[in-house]
Structure formats: structure tokens, C-alpha cells
Design a protein around this motif. Structure first.
Motif, PDB file in Angstrom:
ATOM      1  N   VAL A  22     -32.202  49.321   3.291  1.00  0.00           N
ATOM      2  CA  VAL A  22     -32.607  48.096   2.598  1.00  0.00           C
ATOM      3  C   VAL A  22     -33.854  47.508   3.256  1.00  0.00           C
ATOM      4  O   VAL A  22     -34.810  47.118   2.576  1.00  0.00           O
ATOM      5  N   TYR A  23     -33.845  47.455   4.599  1.00  0.00           N
ATOM      6  CA  TYR A  23     -34.991  46.927   5.332  1.00  0.00           C
ATOM      7  C   TYR A  23     -36.232  47.789   5.084  1.00  0.00           C
ATOM      8  O   TYR A  23     -37.326  47.273   4.832  1.00  0.00           O
ATOM      9  N   SER A  24     -36.051  49.096   5.125  1.00  0.00           N
ATOM     10  CA  SER A  24     -37.161  50.027   4.920  1.00  0.00           C
ATOM     11  C   SER A  24     -37.746  49.887   3.511  1.00  0.00           C
ATOM     12  O   SER A  24     -38.965  49.862   3.334  1.00  0.00           O
ATOM     13  N   GLN A  25     -36.872  49.745   2.504  1.00  0.00           N
ATOM     14  CA  GLN A  25     -37.342  49.565   1.130  1.00  0.00           C
ATOM     15  C   GLN A  25     -38.091  48.238   0.998  1.00  0.00           C
ATOM     16  O   GLN A  25     -39.113  48.159   0.309  1.00  0.00           O
ATOM     17  N   GLY A  26     -37.583  47.203   1.650  1.00  0.00           N
ATOM     18  CA  GLY A  26     -38.250  45.899   1.615  1.00  0.00           C
ATOM     19  C   GLY A  26     -39.639  45.970   2.233  1.00  0.00           C
ATOM     20  O   GLY A  26     -40.599  45.413   1.690  1.00  0.00           O
ATOM     21  N   GLN A  27     -39.757  46.661   3.362  1.00  0.00           N
ATOM     22  CA  GLN A  27     -41.052  46.812   4.023  1.00  0.00           C
ATOM     23  C   GLN A  27     -42.017  47.605   3.148  1.00  0.00           C
ATOM     24  O   GLN A  27     -43.195  47.274   3.041  1.00  0.00           O
ATOM     25  N   LYS A  28     -41.502  48.656   2.516  1.00  0.00           N
ATOM     26  CA  LYS A  28     -42.336  49.479   1.640  1.00  0.00           C
ATOM     27  C   LYS A  28     -42.823  48.641   0.460  1.00  0.00           C
ATOM     28  O   LYS A  28     -43.986  48.706   0.062  1.00  0.00           O
ATOM     29  N   ARG A  29     -41.925  47.844  -0.123  1.00  0.00           N
ATOM     30  CA  ARG A  29     -42.291  46.992  -1.256  1.00  0.00           C
ATOM     31  C   ARG A  29     -43.379  46.005  -0.844  1.00  0.00           C
ATOM     32  O   ARG A  29     -44.362  45.817  -1.559  1.00  0.00           O
ATOM     33  N   GLN A  30     -43.221  45.375   0.335  1.00  0.00           N
ATOM     34  CA  GLN A  30     -44.216  44.407   0.805  1.00  0.00           C
ATOM     35  C   GLN A  30     -45.578  45.076   0.965  1.00  0.00           C
ATOM     36  O   GLN A  30     -46.598  44.527   0.544  1.00  0.00           O
ATOM     37  N   SER A  31     -45.577  46.253   1.555  1.00  0.00           N
ATOM     38  CA  SER A  31     -46.832  46.976   1.768  1.00  0.00           C
ATOM     39  C   SER A  31     -47.470  47.376   0.440  1.00  0.00           C
ATOM     40  O   SER A  31     -48.677  47.215   0.237  1.00  0.00           O
ATOM     41  N   THR A  32     -46.643  47.893  -0.469  1.00  0.00           N
ATOM     42  CA  THR A  32     -47.141  48.317  -1.783  1.00  0.00           C
ATOM     43  C   THR A  32     -47.720  47.148  -2.547  1.00  0.00           C
ATOM     44  O   THR A  32     -48.811  47.237  -3.122  1.00  0.00           O
ATOM     45  N   LYS A  34     -48.823  44.275  -1.360  1.00  0.00           N
ATOM     46  CA  LYS A  34     -50.023  43.746  -0.706  1.00  0.00           C
ATOM     47  C   LYS A  34     -51.244  44.548  -1.155  1.00  0.00           C
ATOM     48  O   LYS A  34     -52.276  43.981  -1.509  1.00  0.00           O
ATOM     49  N   THR A  35     -51.101  45.871  -1.172  1.00  0.00           N
ATOM     50  CA  THR A  35     -52.189  46.744  -1.619  1.00  0.00           C
ATOM     51  C   THR A  35     -52.500  46.491  -3.092  1.00  0.00           C
ATOM     52  O   THR A  35     -53.667  46.398  -3.491  1.00  0.00           O
ATOM     53  N   LEU A  36     -51.450  46.363  -3.901  1.00  0.00           N
ATOM     54  CA  LEU A  36     -51.611  46.108  -5.329  1.00  0.00           C
ATOM     55  C   LEU A  36     -52.355  44.789  -5.569  1.00  0.00           C
ATOM     56  O   LEU A  36     -53.281  44.723  -6.383  1.00  0.00           O
ATOM     57  N   ALA A  37     -51.973  43.752  -4.835  1.00  0.00           N
ATOM     58  CA  ALA A  37     -52.641  42.451  -4.977  1.00  0.00           C
ATOM     59  C   ALA A  37     -54.128  42.570  -4.649  1.00  0.00           C
ATOM     60  O   ALA A  37     -54.976  42.015  -5.359  1.00  0.00           O
ATOM     61  N   GLU A  38     -54.456  43.299  -3.586  1.00  0.00           N
ATOM     62  CA  GLU A  38     -55.859  43.484  -3.202  1.00  0.00           C
ATOM     63  C   GLU A  38     -56.627  44.208  -4.298  1.00  0.00           C
ATOM     64  O   GLU A  38     -57.753  43.840  -4.633  1.00  0.00           O
ATOM     65  N   GLN A  39     -56.011  45.251  -4.880  1.00  0.00           N
ATOM     66  CA  GLN A  39     -56.668  46.015  -5.944  1.00  0.00           C
ATOM     67  C   GLN A  39     -56.918  45.157  -7.182  1.00  0.00           C
ATOM     68  O   GLN A  39     -57.896  45.364  -7.893  1.00  0.00           O
ATOM     69  N   LEU A  40     -56.028  44.194  -7.445  1.00  0.00           N
ATOM     70  CA  LEU A  40     -56.139  43.360  -8.637  1.00  0.00           C
ATOM     71  C   LEU A  40     -56.904  42.064  -8.397  1.00  0.00           C
ATOM     72  O   LEU A  40     -57.102  41.283  -9.326  1.00  0.00           O
ATOM     73  N   GLY A  41     -57.306  41.830  -7.151  1.00  0.00           N
ATOM     74  CA  GLY A  41     -58.025  40.608  -6.832  1.00  0.00           C
ATOM     75  C   GLY A  41     -57.129  39.381  -6.834  1.00  0.00           C
ATOM     76  O   GLY A  41     -57.569  38.270  -7.115  1.00  0.00           O
ATOM     77  N   LEU A  42     -55.842  39.584  -6.505  1.00  0.00           N
ATOM     78  CA  LEU A  42     -54.867  38.502  -6.504  1.00  0.00           C
ATOM     79  C   LEU A  42     -54.356  38.271  -5.082  1.00  0.00           C
ATOM     80  O   LEU A  42     -54.694  39.006  -4.157  1.00  0.00           O
ATOM     81  N   VAL A  48     -44.175  37.632  -4.074  1.00  0.00           N
ATOM     82  CA  VAL A  48     -44.878  37.234  -5.293  1.00  0.00           C
ATOM     83  C   VAL A  48     -46.356  37.596  -5.178  1.00  0.00           C
ATOM     84  O   VAL A  48     -46.970  37.439  -4.129  1.00  0.00           O
ATOM     85  N   ILE A  49     -46.906  38.064  -6.301  1.00  0.00           N
ATOM     86  CA  ILE A  49     -48.349  38.254  -6.430  1.00  0.00           C
ATOM     87  C   ILE A  49     -48.810  37.221  -7.447  1.00  0.00           C
ATOM     88  O   ILE A  49     -48.227  37.108  -8.525  1.00  0.00           O
ATOM     89  N   TYR A 164     -40.243  44.874 -16.502  1.00  0.00           N
ATOM     90  CA  TYR A 164     -39.797  46.250 -16.261  1.00  0.00           C
ATOM     91  C   TYR A 164     -38.490  46.195 -15.486  1.00  0.00           C
ATOM     92  O   TYR A 164     -38.353  45.387 -14.568  1.00  0.00           O
ATOM     93  N   PHE A 165     -37.561  47.069 -15.831  1.00  0.00           N
ATOM     94  CA  PHE A 165     -36.315  47.116 -15.081  1.00  0.00           C
ATOM     95  C   PHE A 165     -36.587  47.714 -13.708  1.00  0.00           C
ATOM     96  O   PHE A 165     -37.167  48.790 -13.594  1.00  0.00           O
ATOM     97  N   GLY A 166     -36.218  46.992 -12.663  1.00  0.00           N
ATOM     98  CA  GLY A 166     -36.412  47.477 -11.298  1.00  0.00           C
ATOM     99  C   GLY A 166     -37.819  47.200 -10.791  1.00  0.00           C
ATOM    100  O   GLY A 166     -38.648  46.575 -11.449  1.00  0.00           O
ATOM    101  N   PHE A 167     -38.078  47.688  -9.588  1.00  0.00           N
ATOM    102  CA  PHE A 167     -39.351  47.468  -8.906  1.00  0.00           C
ATOM    103  C   PHE A 167     -40.410  48.417  -9.452  1.00  0.00           C
ATOM    104  O   PHE A 167     -40.148  49.595  -9.669  1.00  0.00           O
ATOM    105  N   SER A 168     -41.610  47.905  -9.674  1.00  0.00           N
ATOM    106  CA  SER A 168     -42.719  48.742 -10.129  1.00  0.00           C
ATOM    107  C   SER A 168     -43.829  48.705  -9.091  1.00  0.00           C
ATOM    108  O   SER A 168     -44.246  47.633  -8.668  1.00  0.00           O
TER     109      SER A 168
END
Length: 199
Positions: A22-32, A34-42, A48-49, A164-168
Motif C-alpha cells: 500500500v505504501y509503495s503504491q502510494g509513493q508510486k502514485r505521488q511520483s506519477t 507529480k510528473t503528470l502535473a509538470e507535463q500539464l503545467g499544473l 490532487v492536481i 475513470y474507475f481506479g487510478f489513472s
């Protein structure tokens, strides 16, 4: 030999592995994200983004929503509609709305477009204004653009959403969703301003 200590050790080991996952998935989600927000300029803030995209306030977050199977976690992408829609206007996703919820809904109205009937249940405190909005071809196209096989669309609280159902973590998919919700929000606003009393 008493098996109780072995059972306790096994339970602790299983619990520890589950916590780590659970912790590992949470860390992966945060990292993903953060990168997504940077790519989108958010901006990425916790889970939350948010920010401005195509000139509109947008938000992407994991949320719990009710659906016919109970409650589930959804990745929700939303944009503020830059004009006031009819009071209490809701386009609820039909796939999430059970028969009982449909029967108990107040102030509903039905569009003439069969495709919209398949996707949404409409509601408004001003049903005539809501009906006039969804009878406009541009508004119909905007609402239908929020739906595809991977997600549901809905409009509520003066915002256009897709979920979307689940994490994207698919940046291309999320970018497409942002483009769809911002375009739908602008279109609904333009149609509403044209139809609004006194316009």
C-alpha cells in the motif's frame, strides 16, 4: 509444538507485506502524479492536481463515488463552467444511477436525443431551462464528448467531469480528458449565455 507463535508470525509477515505494498503504491502514485502535473503545467498538492488549463480552473483527484455496485475509487477530471448553468442542473451518468435513485430523483426531464438518454439522467430546479440547454445541438455534442467506453461523464455543481474507475497514470489519456472537459465547459457556457433570459 504449539502452532500459535507460527500463526502470529505468519499473520504479522502478511500484514507487513500488505502495508508495504500500500505504501509503495502510494509513493508510486505521488511520483506519477507529480510528473503528470509538470507535463500539464499544473500544480500537484498531495493527492490532487489543480490549476488552470486552457484558461479554465481544473482539478484531477481520486474520489469515492457511488455506482450500481456500491462505492468505488475513481480518477475524476473536472473543469469549471465559466457561466452559470440553470439552477440545480445535473447530467448524472446513467451507468452509475440505480433504478431506485432514478425513481426518487426530483425535477427530472428527458431530452429528445436518444444518445443523451442512454448516457445521462437530467435534473434541474428549472427543468424548462435545463431542457432548452440540452436540446441545443452544440450542448448535445459537448455532453456526448464526455463519454467513451473507458469513462463516464457528468455535469454537476457548474462543472464538467469525466471519471475513470481506479487510478489513472496515462498522461495522454488525462490530457485528452482535460481537453474534453474544458471544451465541454466552454460550449455549455456559450450555449447557456445565448439562451439565458435577457440575453
Amino acid at each position: 509444538m504449539d502452532p500459535a507463535p507460527l500463526i502470529v508470525i505468519a499473520a504479522v509477515a502478511i500484514f507487513s507485506v500488505a502495508i508495504f505494498q500500500v505504501y509503495s503504491q502510494g509513493q508510486k502514485r505521488q511520483s506519477t502524479w507529480k510528473t503528470l502535473a509538470e507535463q500539464l503545467g499544473l500544480t500537484h498538492e498531495g493527492s490532487v492536481i489543480r490549476g488552470e488549463y486552457a484558461g479554465l480552473r481544473v482539478r484531477i483527484a481520486m474520489e469515492t463515488h457511488r455506482n450500481p455496485d456500491g462505492y468505488g475509487q475513481f480518477c475524476v477530471v473536472r473543469a469549471e463552467v465559466p457561466a452559470k448553468l440553470p439552477e440545480g442542473f445535473v447530467a448524472a451518468p446513467r451507468r452509475w444511477t440505480t433504478g431506485l435513485d432514478r425513481m426518487l430523483a426530483d425535477n427530472t426531464f428527458t431530452p429528445t436525443d436518444p444518445a443523451l438518454k442512454e448516457c445521462y439522467i437530467f435534473q434541474s430546479d428549472r427543468p424548462q431551462e435545463g431542457q432548452a440547454l440540452v436540446e441545443e445541438p452544440q450542448a448535445q455534442q459537448a455532453l456526448l464528448s464526455l463519454y467513451n467506453p473507458k469513462r463516464v461523464g457528468f455535469v454537476e455543481k457548474n462543472r464538467a467531469h469525466v471519471a475513470y474507475f481506479g487510478f489513472s497514470d496515462d498522461a495522454q489519456e488525462i490530457r485528452g480528458a482535460l481537453e474534453d472537459v474544458t471544451k465541454a465547459a466552454r460550449t455549455l457556457a456559450a450555449v447557456r449565455e445565448r439562451l439565458a433570459p435577457g440575453a
